[in-house]
Motif scaffolding. Sequence first.
Motif, mmCIF file in Angstrom:
data_model
loop_
_atom_site.group_PDB
_atom_site.id
_atom_site.type_symbol
_atom_site.label_atom_id
_atom_site.label_comp_id
_atom_site.label_asym_id
_atom_site.label_seq_id
_atom_site.Cartn_x
_atom_site.Cartn_y
_atom_site.Cartn_z
ATOM 1 N N ALA A 184 0.836 -1.208 0.000
ATOM 2 C CA ALA A 184 0.000 0.000 0.000
ATOM 3 C C ALA A 184 0.867 1.253 0.000
ATOM 4 O O ALA A 184 0.576 2.224 -0.724
ATOM 5 C CB ALA A 184 -0.927 -0.008 1.206
ATOM 6 N N ALA A 185 1.934 1.258 0.810
ATOM 7 C CA ALA A 185 2.832 2.411 0.836
ATOM 8 C C ALA A 185 3.526 2.595 -0.505
ATOM 9 O O ALA A 185 3.654 3.728 -1.005
ATOM 10 C CB ALA A 185 3.867 2.229 1.952
ATOM 11 N N ALA A 186 3.976 1.491 -1.093
ATOM 12 C CA ALA A 186 4.621 1.573 -2.403
ATOM 13 C C ALA A 186 3.657 2.102 -3.456
ATOM 14 O O ALA A 186 4.019 2.948 -4.284
ATOM 15 C CB ALA A 186 5.148 0.199 -2.810
ATOM 16 N N THR A 196 9.600 14.666 -5.110
ATOM 17 C CA THR A 196 10.918 14.705 -5.736
ATOM 18 C C THR A 196 11.972 14.459 -4.663
ATOM 19 O O THR A 196 11.673 14.321 -3.475
ATOM 20 C CB THR A 196 11.178 16.070 -6.398
ATOM 21 O OG1 THR A 196 11.048 17.101 -5.415
ATOM 22 C CG2 THR A 196 10.200 16.325 -7.543
ATOM 23 N N GLY A 197 13.220 14.420 -5.071
ATOM 24 C CA GLY A 197 14.317 14.246 -4.122
ATOM 25 C C GLY A 197 14.468 12.805 -3.675
ATOM 26 O O GLY A 197 13.900 11.890 -4.263
ATOM 27 N N GLN A 198 15.227 12.628 -2.624
ATOM 28 C CA GLN A 198 15.568 11.287 -2.164
ATOM 29 C C GLN A 198 15.375 11.181 -0.659
ATOM 30 O O GLN A 198 15.589 12.141 0.069
ATOM 31 C CB GLN A 198 17.020 10.969 -2.549
ATOM 32 C CG GLN A 198 17.217 10.990 -4.061
ATOM 33 C CD GLN A 198 18.663 10.884 -4.469
ATOM 34 O OE1 GLN A 198 19.559 11.122 -3.677
ATOM 35 N NE2 GLN A 198 18.888 10.534 -5.724
ATOM 36 N N GLY A 199 14.940 10.028 -0.216
ATOM 37 C CA GLY A 199 14.706 9.824 1.212
ATOM 38 C C GLY A 199 14.122 8.449 1.455
ATOM 39 O O GLY A 199 14.184 7.571 0.595
ATOM 40 N N HIS A 200 13.561 8.258 2.644
ATOM 41 C CA HIS A 200 12.978 6.965 2.974
ATOM 42 C C HIS A 200 11.589 7.154 3.569
ATOM 43 O O HIS A 200 11.255 8.221 4.075
ATOM 44 C CB HIS A 200 13.867 6.174 3.936
ATOM 45 C CG HIS A 200 13.853 6.686 5.343
ATOM 46 N ND1 HIS A 200 14.690 7.692 5.797
ATOM 47 C CD2 HIS A 200 13.099 6.329 6.426
ATOM 48 C CE1 HIS A 200 14.456 7.928 7.073
ATOM 49 N NE2 HIS A 200 13.487 7.118 7.490
ATOM 50 N N VAL A 201 10.806 6.094 3.485
ATOM 51 C CA VAL A 201 9.475 6.035 4.085
ATOM 52 C C VAL A 201 9.423 4.768 4.921
ATOM 53 O O VAL A 201 9.578 3.659 4.390
ATOM 54 C CB VAL A 201 8.363 6.016 3.016
ATOM 55 C CG1 VAL A 201 6.995 5.789 3.664
ATOM 56 C CG2 VAL A 201 8.369 7.322 2.223
ATOM 57 N N ALA A 202 9.242 4.906 6.229
ATOM 58 C CA ALA A 202 9.200 3.742 7.117
ATOM 59 C C ALA A 202 7.791 3.158 7.164
ATOM 60 O O ALA A 202 6.804 3.886 7.093
ATOM 61 C CB ALA A 202 9.656 4.127 8.516
ATOM 62 N N VAL A 203 7.728 1.837 7.291
ATOM 63 C CA VAL A 203 6.460 1.111 7.452
ATOM 64 C C VAL A 203 6.642 0.226 8.681
ATOM 65 O O VAL A 203 7.256 -0.841 8.604
ATOM 66 C CB VAL A 203 6.130 0.264 6.208
ATOM 67 C CG1 VAL A 203 4.764 -0.412 6.370
ATOM 68 C CG2 VAL A 203 6.151 1.116 4.944
ATOM 69 N N LEU A 204 6.102 0.666 9.819
ATOM 70 C CA LEU A 204 6.468 0.069 11.104
ATOM 71 C C LEU A 204 5.396 -0.793 11.748
ATOM 72 O O LEU A 204 5.626 -1.337 12.837
ATOM 73 C CB LEU A 204 6.850 1.178 12.098
ATOM 74 C CG LEU A 204 7.999 2.106 11.693
ATOM 75 C CD1 LEU A 204 8.242 3.141 12.786
ATOM 76 C CD2 LEU A 204 9.265 1.317 11.404
ATOM 77 N N GLY A 205 4.214 -0.951 11.113
ATOM 78 C CA GLY A 205 3.132 -1.582 11.840
ATOM 79 C C GLY A 205 2.624 -0.633 12.915
ATOM 80 O O GLY A 205 3.195 0.436 13.143
#
Length: 290
Positions: A184-186, A196-205
């Motif tokens: 779902a996050a993807a 734009t740009g670069q970074g991360h997205v956490a999926v932690l439950g």
Amino acid sequence: MIVVTTPTGAIGSKVLRNLLAHDAKVRVIVRDPARLPEDVRERIEVVTGSHGDADVVNTAFAGADAVFWLAPPNFRAESLDAAYRDFARAACDAFTSQGVHRVVGVSALGRGTAVADRAGFVTAALAMDDLIAGTGVNFRALALPGFMDNVLRDLAEIVEHGVYRTPLRPDLRLPHCATKDIAAAATRLLLDDTWTGQGHVAVLGPEDISSNEMAAIMGDVLGRTVHCEHTEPEAFLAGLRASGATEAVVQGFYDMMTAKNNGLDSAEPRTPQSCSPTGFRQWCEENLKS
């Protein structure tokens, strides 16, 4: 056009279904097109081959706006660099040459922690992220803990013998997430052309949970006693070797689990954005009952 790698895998197949539910234009890279469900196959473009192959990714990425990237598991890898960075090199060249705008990649928690440089598979995955980011493409790495769905690998022993084995400390509370929440996050990132740009997205439950607590919940859902049993390192490594894994893979798993026991997954802050919705009890209700 959105390109999906590993479209028959636990995460990629869900991403593919999600995108089609939004009527997105999708192209997939797959080694064996026959593994794609017939109702899906007729709605997508298919490029046959490995997404580690330069000709394949150059063909698949032509005209693509976004790519879902996941390095496939390779228990026969001669090194973890071969399984991650080296596998991604052709794709990184193609991101640039084919003008891909956005890449969403499956990665791991742990960047910036004291154990990130000796965390086996995670160290290799983070190095792959750096390689992708180095191309300059807009990039979001999905920073992930352990998957709830990995429990299914041991389901027979859990159901038949009431034992849940883990190399993690049984009382250590860690984040865990469901693969449907990763997908779902993807999907949200792939469909959103504004970032734009670069970074991360956490999926932690929704919460941190220990292996002992997971065993108790599984027992409640299954209607039987399930206890957690800590697997000592020697037995854990022996089991991996017996499965045919190379020494590099065996060591990579051991180093990753050791790092998890020492804080690898504990540094990412919980926010409304990083807390995914599926709790472990809900996951068990949906997946463990026959």
